[in-house]
Design a protein around this motif. Sequence first.
Motif, PDB file in Angstrom:
ATOM      1  N   MET A 121       0.840  -1.199   0.000  1.00  0.00           N
ATOM      2  CA  MET A 121       0.000   0.000   0.000  1.00  0.00           C
ATOM      3  C   MET A 121       0.876   1.250   0.000  1.00  0.00           C
ATOM      4  N   ALA A 122       1.950   1.249   0.758  1.00  0.00           N
ATOM      5  CA  ALA A 122       2.858   2.396   0.796  1.00  0.00           C
ATOM      6  C   ALA A 122       3.408   2.684  -0.599  1.00  0.00           C
ATOM      7  N   LYS A 123       3.747   1.641  -1.344  1.00  0.00           N
ATOM      8  CA  LYS A 123       4.236   1.833  -2.714  1.00  0.00           C
ATOM      9  C   LYS A 123       3.163   2.463  -3.592  1.00  0.00           C
ATOM     10  N   LYS A 124       1.924   1.986  -3.450  1.00  0.00           N
ATOM     11  CA  LYS A 124       0.831   2.562  -4.248  1.00  0.00           C
ATOM     12  C   LYS A 124       0.635   4.040  -3.933  1.00  0.00           C
ATOM     13  N   LEU A 125       0.884   4.404  -2.689  1.00  0.00           N
ATOM     14  CA  LEU A 125       0.721   5.799  -2.254  1.00  0.00           C
ATOM     15  C   LEU A 125       1.990   6.621  -2.465  1.00  0.00           C
ATOM     16  N   GLU A 126       3.024   5.973  -2.985  1.00  0.00           N
ATOM     17  CA  GLU A 126       4.310   6.631  -3.224  1.00  0.00           C
ATOM     18  C   GLU A 126       4.877   7.257  -1.960  1.00  0.00           C
ATOM     19  N   THR A 127       4.861   6.468  -0.898  1.00  0.00           N
ATOM     20  CA  THR A 127       5.417   6.902   0.376  1.00  0.00           C
ATOM     21  C   THR A 127       6.186   5.721   0.968  1.00  0.00           C
ATOM     22  N   SER A 128       6.919   5.965   2.016  1.00  0.00           N
ATOM     23  CA  SER A 128       7.679   4.878   2.647  1.00  0.00           C
ATOM     24  C   SER A 128       6.766   4.052   3.548  1.00  0.00           C
ATOM     25  N   HIS A 129       7.202   2.836   3.788  1.00  0.00           N
ATOM     26  CA  HIS A 129       6.452   1.956   4.687  1.00  0.00           C
ATOM     27  C   HIS A 129       6.364   2.588   6.074  1.00  0.00           C
ATOM     28  N   LEU A 130       7.439   3.211   6.528  1.00  0.00           N
ATOM     29  CA  LEU A 130       7.479   3.846   7.841  1.00  0.00           C
ATOM     30  C   LEU A 130       6.477   5.007   7.926  1.00  0.00           C
ATOM     31  N   THR A 131       6.451   5.858   6.901  1.00  0.00           N
ATOM     32  CA  THR A 131       5.506   6.994   6.875  1.00  0.00           C
ATOM     33  C   THR A 131       4.073   6.489   6.867  1.00  0.00           C
ATOM     34  N   PHE A 132       3.807   5.483   6.054  1.00  0.00           N
ATOM     35  CA  PHE A 132       2.458   4.901   5.993  1.00  0.00           C
ATOM     36  C   PHE A 132       2.048   4.377   7.370  1.00  0.00           C
ATOM     37  N   SER A 133       2.927   3.615   7.995  1.00  0.00           N
ATOM     38  CA  SER A 133       2.642   3.034   9.306  1.00  0.00           C
ATOM     39  C   SER A 133       2.380   4.120  10.347  1.00  0.00           C
TER      40      SER A 133
ATOM     41  N   ARG B  76      -3.478  15.158   1.579  1.00  0.00           N
ATOM     42  CA  ARG B  76      -2.931  14.432   0.423  1.00  0.00           C
ATOM     43  C   ARG B  76      -2.924  12.936   0.695  1.00  0.00           C
ATOM     44  N   PHE B  77      -2.417  12.555   1.869  1.00  0.00           N
ATOM     45  CA  PHE B  77      -2.362  11.139   2.240  1.00  0.00           C
ATOM     46  C   PHE B  77      -3.773  10.553   2.340  1.00  0.00           C
ATOM     47  N   VAL B  78      -4.652  11.249   3.057  1.00  0.00           N
ATOM     48  CA  VAL B  78      -6.008  10.742   3.295  1.00  0.00           C
ATOM     49  C   VAL B  78      -6.754  10.518   1.983  1.00  0.00           C
ATOM     50  N   PHE B  79      -6.738  11.508   1.095  1.00  0.00           N
ATOM     51  CA  PHE B  79      -7.502  11.384  -0.148  1.00  0.00           C
ATOM     52  C   PHE B  79      -6.897  10.334  -1.092  1.00  0.00           C
ATOM     53  N   ALA B  80      -5.572  10.263  -1.137  1.00  0.00           N
ATOM     54  CA  ALA B  80      -4.922   9.243  -1.968  1.00  0.00           C
ATOM     55  C   ALA B  80      -5.210   7.845  -1.412  1.00  0.00           C
ATOM     56  N   PHE B  81      -5.126   7.709  -0.102  1.00  0.00           N
ATOM     57  CA  PHE B  81      -5.381   6.433   0.567  1.00  0.00           C
ATOM     58  C   PHE B  81      -6.814   5.960   0.287  1.00  0.00           C
ATOM     59  N   CYS B  82      -7.771   6.868   0.438  1.00  0.00           N
ATOM     60  CA  CYS B  82      -9.179   6.524   0.185  1.00  0.00           C
ATOM     61  C   CYS B  82      -9.394   6.152  -1.281  1.00  0.00           C
TER      62      CYS B  82
END
Length: 126
Positions: free
Chosen positions: A30-42, A54-60
């Motif tokens: 999921m972090a890759k799909k959101l173009e972020t690190s695993h640590l940031t996602f977690s 940005r994170f919330v809308f991309a994640f949704c």
Amino acid sequence: MMTFDEQDRQALYETWMSYKAKARITQSEMAKKLETSHLTFSRCIHGDGVLDSRFVFAFCQVMGVEPNKILPSLRDREQVSQDVLVTSKVVVDGEIEAVYYEGHTVVIEYRKPLAPSAETAFERVS
């Protein structure tokens, strides 16, 4: 900038857990799909990171859910903004005697002059 609270974070987390089980996807994927690190996602999901729009809308979007359907702060904002002021104007052919309402119905009572009937007009001519 839009801010999200702990209720929003909890709603996102619950949605993520449901999506994760159905889609059989890992946090790293999921972090890759959101173009972020695993640590940031977690950190965003578990409460240690900033939950930005940005994170919330991309994640949704990736999960295929509408943010305003799952996030309490957006649901509340949407409910507040659903009221609109509507104006209706009515033209009446006569003199208004009374205006009142019954439930959601506005009643206008007015006096309208009647046109002379054909019979009355005929009697005057003869």
